[in-house]
Enzyme design. Structure first.
Site, PDB file in Angstrom:
ATOM      1  N   ARG A   1     -10.865  88.731  74.983  1.00  0.00           N
ATOM      2  CA  ARG A   1      -9.473  88.616  75.412  1.00  0.00           C
ATOM      3  C   ARG A   1      -8.614  88.221  74.215  1.00  0.00           C
ATOM      4  NH1 ARG A   1      -8.135  91.300  79.847  1.00  0.00           N
ATOM      5  NH2 ARG A   1      -9.281  90.635  81.704  1.00  0.00           N
TER       6      ARG A   1
ATOM      7  N   GLU B   1     -11.179  98.511  90.185  1.00  0.00           N
ATOM      8  CA  GLU B   1     -11.530  97.688  89.019  1.00  0.00           C
ATOM      9  C   GLU B   1     -13.007  97.308  89.050  1.00  0.00           C
ATOM     10  OE1 GLU B   1      -9.829  96.946  86.339  1.00  0.00           O
ATOM     11  OE2 GLU B   1      -7.807  97.538  86.923  1.00  0.00           O
TER      12      GLU B   1
ATOM     13  N   GLU C   1     -15.179  98.509  85.880  1.00  0.00           N
ATOM     14  CA  GLU C   1     -15.610  97.475  84.932  1.00  0.00           C
ATOM     15  C   GLU C   1     -17.077  97.096  85.065  1.00  0.00           C
ATOM     16  OE1 GLU C   1     -12.832  94.223  85.282  1.00  0.00           O
ATOM     17  OE2 GLU C   1     -11.310  95.330  84.160  1.00  0.00           O
TER      18      GLU C   1
ATOM     19  N   PRO D   1       4.951  80.631  88.470  1.00  0.00           N
ATOM     20  CA  PRO D   1       6.307  80.951  88.926  1.00  0.00           C
ATOM     21  C   PRO D   1       7.409  80.611  87.929  1.00  0.00           C
ATOM     22  CG  PRO D   1       5.400  79.096  90.157  1.00  0.00           C
ATOM     23  CD  PRO D   1       4.301  79.628  89.296  1.00  0.00           C
TER      24      PRO D   1
ATOM     25  N   GLU E   1     -10.923  98.474  76.209  1.00  0.00           N
ATOM     26  CA  GLU E   1     -11.688  97.361  76.765  1.00  0.00           C
ATOM     27  C   GLU E   1     -13.184  97.639  76.689  1.00  0.00           C
ATOM     28  OE1 GLU E   1     -10.879  96.612  80.934  1.00  0.00           O
ATOM     29  OE2 GLU E   1     -11.246  98.681  81.457  1.00  0.00           O
TER      30      GLU E   1
END
Length: 181
Positions: free
Chosen positions: A66, A94, A98, A116, A143
């Site tokens: 990441r 996904e 993945e 938020p 990825e």
């Protein structure tokens, strides 16, 4: 009970398109005030993740690099909900892309606002039961996910040890814990 004063957005300006999210400036005015202030928001489609469980009690997790962290992380399969797509099919997509796994059943377990103060989107978590490997991992060129099967009963210890520390992964397991009580 006292309530916070609300703000009215007078104008929204798209400031930056970063491919998977955007940045907007919101010129806003507080109720009862003449002062106008600009707040900044990260705009994104909703996100999803999924807790894939095999019949023998393992969680199908992924390890990937990441860029925000600058390192690899152990997390659940998940990603963006494509425009026009619902969260549950996005989670199933996904999972397959993945991990190469497909679920017998998928159940919504919870939804949260990721932050938020900065985001206006939602994050949806699902439980996938009866997961079996049916295909190869289908990563795109940006990825690389490595599948790891983790016994479900080891997850709390790995979270306490900091090996699993992605906030949205922790939220999904929290929702799972609430469901089981």
């Amino acid at each position: 009970m006292k309530r916070p004063t609300h703000w009215t957005v007078l104008e929204t300006e798209a400031l930056q398109d970063c491919r998977i999210f955007g940045i907007s400036g919101l010129r806003s005015q507080k109720a009862g005030s003449q002062e106008v202030f600009t707040f900044y928001r990260i705009d994104s489609e909703d996100w999803t993740n999924i807790i894939p469980l095999t019949d023998d009690g393992h969680v199908v997790m992924i390890r990937q690099f990441r860029h925000g962290l600058g390192d690899e992380i152990l997390e659940l399969p998940g990603g963006l909900v494509d425009p026009g797509e619902e969260p549950e099919p996005a989670a199933a997509r996904e999972l397959l892309e993945e991990t190469g796994y497909r679920a017998r059943t998928i159940t919504r377990i919870g939804s949260v606002n990721p932050n938020p103060a900065l985001f206006g989107n939602r994050h949806h978590s699902f439980l996938a039961e009866g997961c079996t490997r049916v295909a190869e991992v289908q990563n795109d060129r940006h990825e690389e996910t490595i599948v790891e099967l983790i016994p479900l009963d080891e997850i709390p210890a790995r979270m306490r040890a900091g090996e699993i520390d992605h906030a949205l992964v922790l939220a999904a397991f929290y929702w799972l814990g609430l469901r089981e009580k």
